[in-house]
Design an enzyme around this catalytic site. Structure first.
Site, PDB file in Angstrom:
ATOM      1  N   ALA A  73      -5.759 -31.624  29.500  1.00  0.00           N
ATOM      2  CA  ALA A  73      -4.823 -32.743  29.381  1.00  0.00           C
ATOM      3  C   ALA A  73      -4.357 -33.248  30.751  1.00  0.00           C
ATOM      4  O   ALA A  73      -4.022 -34.420  30.890  1.00  0.00           O
ATOM      5  CB  ALA A  73      -3.624 -32.344  28.527  1.00  0.00           C
ATOM      6  N   THR A  74      -4.348 -32.393  31.759  1.00  0.00           N
ATOM      7  CA  THR A  74      -3.989 -32.848  33.104  1.00  0.00           C
ATOM      8  C   THR A  74      -4.974 -33.925  33.545  1.00  0.00           C
ATOM      9  O   THR A  74      -4.572 -35.000  34.014  1.00  0.00           O
ATOM     10  CB  THR A  74      -4.001 -31.663  34.096  1.00  0.00           C
ATOM     11  OG1 THR A  74      -3.005 -30.725  33.688  1.00  0.00           O
ATOM     12  CG2 THR A  74      -3.728 -32.125  35.520  1.00  0.00           C
ATOM     13  N   GLN A 181       1.245 -31.330  23.130  1.00  0.00           N
ATOM     14  CA  GLN A 181       2.013 -30.322  22.389  1.00  0.00           C
ATOM     15  C   GLN A 181       2.108 -30.641  20.899  1.00  0.00           C
ATOM     16  O   GLN A 181       2.536 -29.802  20.121  1.00  0.00           O
ATOM     17  CB  GLN A 181       3.432 -30.192  22.962  1.00  0.00           C
ATOM     18  CG  GLN A 181       3.499 -29.555  24.335  1.00  0.00           C
ATOM     19  CD  GLN A 181       3.255 -28.049  24.317  1.00  0.00           C
ATOM     20  OE1 GLN A 181       3.287 -27.400  23.279  1.00  0.00           O
ATOM     21  NE2 GLN A 181       2.999 -27.500  25.490  1.00  0.00           N
ATOM     22  N   ALA A 202      -7.474 -28.295  24.237  1.00  0.00           N
ATOM     23  CA  ALA A 202      -7.786 -27.274  23.234  1.00  0.00           C
ATOM     24  C   ALA A 202      -6.864 -26.053  23.301  1.00  0.00           C
ATOM     25  O   ALA A 202      -6.499 -25.493  22.269  1.00  0.00           O
ATOM     26  CB  ALA A 202      -9.242 -26.825  23.401  1.00  0.00           C
ATOM     27  N   HIS A 203      -6.467 -25.665  24.522  1.00  0.00           N
ATOM     28  CA  HIS A 203      -5.816 -24.351  24.630  1.00  0.00           C
ATOM     29  C   HIS A 203      -4.367 -24.320  24.137  1.00  0.00           C
ATOM     30  O   HIS A 203      -3.768 -23.268  24.068  1.00  0.00           O
ATOM     31  CB  HIS A 203      -5.916 -23.812  26.071  1.00  0.00           C
ATOM     32  CG  HIS A 203      -4.993 -24.425  27.071  1.00  0.00           C
ATOM     33  ND1 HIS A 203      -3.825 -23.795  27.459  1.00  0.00           N
ATOM     34  CD2 HIS A 203      -5.052 -25.557  27.781  1.00  0.00           C
ATOM     35  CE1 HIS A 203      -3.228 -24.545  28.380  1.00  0.00           C
ATOM     36  NE2 HIS A 203      -3.949 -25.617  28.581  1.00  0.00           N
ATOM     37  N   THR A 242     -21.574 -32.718  33.330  1.00  0.00           N
ATOM     38  CA  THR A 242     -22.178 -32.019  32.199  1.00  0.00           C
ATOM     39  C   THR A 242     -21.104 -31.521  31.251  1.00  0.00           C
ATOM     40  O   THR A 242     -20.117 -30.933  31.686  1.00  0.00           O
ATOM     41  CB  THR A 242     -23.014 -30.827  32.720  1.00  0.00           C
ATOM     42  OG1 THR A 242     -24.017 -31.344  33.588  1.00  0.00           O
ATOM     43  CG2 THR A 242     -23.658 -30.055  31.576  1.00  0.00           C
ATOM     44  N   CYS A 328      10.074 -21.340  39.378  1.00  0.00           N
ATOM     45  CA  CYS A 328      10.029 -20.622  40.649  1.00  0.00           C
ATOM     46  C   CYS A 328       9.191 -21.419  41.635  1.00  0.00           C
ATOM     47  O   CYS A 328       7.978 -21.347  41.618  1.00  0.00           O
ATOM     48  CB  CYS A 328       9.368 -19.263  40.445  1.00  0.00           C
ATOM     49  SG  CYS A 328      10.523 -17.921  40.339  1.00  0.00           S
TER      50      CYS A 328
HETATM   51  C1  LIG Z   1      -0.073 -28.095  28.810  1.00  0.00           C
HETATM   52  C2  LIG Z   1       0.268 -29.526  28.899  1.00  0.00           C
HETATM   53  C3  LIG Z   1      -0.489 -30.403  29.689  1.00  0.00           C
HETATM   54  C4  LIG Z   1      -1.622 -29.919  30.565  1.00  0.00           C
HETATM   55  O1  LIG Z   1      -2.720 -29.501  29.831  1.00  0.00           O
HETATM   56  P1  LIG Z   1      -3.926 -28.737  30.554  1.00  0.00           P
HETATM   57  O2  LIG Z   1      -5.037 -28.779  29.579  1.00  0.00           O
HETATM   58  O3  LIG Z   1      -3.416 -27.342  30.787  1.00  0.00           O
HETATM   59  O4  LIG Z   1      -4.239 -29.443  31.817  1.00  0.00           O
HETATM   60  C5  LIG Z   1      -0.138 -31.734  29.680  1.00  0.00           C
HETATM   61  N1  LIG Z   1       0.882 -32.193  28.949  1.00  0.00           N
HETATM   62  C6  LIG Z   1       1.635 -31.383  28.183  1.00  0.00           C
HETATM   63  C7  LIG Z   1       2.767 -31.944  27.396  1.00  0.00           C
HETATM   64  C8  LIG Z   1       1.349 -30.022  28.133  1.00  0.00           C
HETATM   65  O5  LIG Z   1       2.105 -29.230  27.386  1.00  0.00           O
END
Ligand SMILES: *Cc1c(COP(=O)(O)O)cnc(C)c1O
Length: 404
Positions: A73-74, A181, A202-203, A242, A328
């Site tokens: 998502a980043t 989220q 996905a994670h 890829t 932190c």
């Molecule tokens: C975790 C998160 C991201 C980043 O997702 P990644 O796949 O870890 O880069 C972006 N936006 C929100 C709201 C998130 O909770």
């Protein structure tokens, strides 16, 4: 019950065993490159990617052709903001976002500011919500994009995305939503919500790390994006590289499971969250809920335990994985910018703890956490001179502190 307990499901989630199982053959028997057009290894990989694409599209009510795979998502947030700003430079140089977005939206916005883009950061109210009318008022004829998240990663509140989508359509401005989220936790429909670009990963929904997606609308309007990555022209030219075939297979399976279980899982998590909240609040005084009390995703509970540092609490709760509201950053302990944006004092922000319940948490774990939190907060408060004074009936606001 096994220790340690994982209750930090907004940071990441355990991969569902059904997801792992479906991924494994794509590391071994079907290891092909999905872009290989001339042999069965490539065809098999490509077929698996297309199944994944369909499953992702389904969970957000999109067309599979509108899904662009990324590394997370980043990256999706970077691509959405930078890609739109570059592509629509002739139309305007203004974007609108809000103060409690994820770092990957805020830091991307800051970088865009450095290259001459005007960014409006809308405030949130005491509950953490954006006022859609503020969005309307912020739009100018130079605005090219609105970016407002669906569910906040710290306080779990659900933004009025549908209302914002309506306003964006009315004004003819593109609307990006970081729904990371929310996917698999709350219903998402890019049509009824008027979303033109949507990020997810996905994670955060029991899939593997390092696989994300960006939904890019193809019809009314057809969104165009300047790519960030130059190369082979994969993913409609918007994201070369890829494809992570096992990751995409896992992401797809995670979406399929989420669609099946969402209703039941949400009800169960809501029950566990309320049990957790009541269990702690009934036995401890001066505990405050952060974020809107009901407009929030089921698995999120963010509480401030006055007179106790969140970090100290977590140190006393080493066998439970939680998050505190302090980031932190090297030497200093910064209170969460999200909590501060709600108008919560630095002290209460430092006293906050985020409980992130997920698919694999049990009632037994919740009860264990309640007991350990009560014990730890009471112990830390006994050591706190401020708490002693409050208990003796002294109003801390009336105290004049001596200078040393
Ligand atoms: C975790 C998160 C991201 C980043 O997702 P990644 O796949 O870890 O880069 C972006 N936006 C929100 C709201 C998130 O909770």
């Amino acid at each position: 019950m096994n220790l340690p307990i994982y209750m930090d499901n907004h940071s990441t989630t355990q991969v569902d065993p059904r997801v792992v199982e479906e991924m494994i053959p794509y590391f071994t028997a079907h290891f092909g490159n999905a872009a290989s057009r001339n042999h069965s290894f490539g065809w098999d990989a490509d077929k698996a990617v297309e199944v994944g694409r369909e499953r992702l599209a389904k969970i957000i009510h999109a067309d599979p052709k509108e899904i662009i795979f990324t590394s997370g998502a980043t990256e999706s947030n970077n691509l959405a903001l930078k890609g739109v700003v570059e592509m629509y430079a002739e139309k305007g140089n203004h974007i609108i976002t809000q103060v409690t977005e994820h770092r990957s939206v805020l830091d991307t916005s800051k970088r865009l500011e450095k290259s001459g883009i005007n960014v409006t950061y809308l405030p949130v109210d005491r509950d953490g919500l954006v006022d859609p009318e503020d969005v309307r008022d912020a739009i100018t004829d130079r605005t090219v994009l609105i970016s407002v998240m669906l569910v906040n990663n710290e306080i779990g509140v659900i933004q009025p995305v549908e209302e914002i989508g309506k306003i964006a359509k009315e004004k003819g401005v593109l609307f990006h939503c970081d729904a990371t989220q929310g996917i698999g936790k709350v219903k998402v429909d890019v049509q009824s919500m008027g979303i033109d670009l949507l990020s997810f990963t996905a994670h955060k929904l029991y899939g593997p790390k390092g696989t994300g997606a960006l939904y890019v609308r193809r019809k009314s309007p057809r969104v165009r994006l300047a790519p960030m990555m130059d190369g082979g022209g994969h993913e409609r030219g918007m994201r070369s590289g890829t494809l992570n075939v096992p990751g995409i297979v896992g992401f797809g399976k995670a979406c399929e499971i989420a669609m099946e279980v969402m209703e039941e899982e949400s009800a169960r998590l809501l029950y566990l969250r309320e049990r957790l909240r009541k269990g702690m609040m009934d036995s401890l005084e001066s505990v405050y809920l952060n974020g809107h009390p009901t407009r929030r995703m089921p698995g999120n509970l963010n509480l401030s335990f006055a007179y106790v540092e969140g970090e100290s609490m977590l140190m006393g709760l080493k066998e439970i994985a939680l998050s505190s509201g302090s980031a932190c950053t090297s030497a200093t302990l910064e209170p969460s910018y999200v909590l501060q944006a709600l108008g919560i004092s630095g002290e209460l922000a430092h006293s906050s703890v985020r409980f992130g319940l997920g698919r694999f948490n049990t009632e037994e774990e919740v009860d264990y956490v309640i007991g350990r939190v009560i014990e730890t907060v009471n112990r830390l408060r006994e050591m706190s001179p401020l708490y002693e004074m409050v208990k003796e009936g002294i109003n801390l606001k009336d105290v004049t502190w001596g200078k040393h």
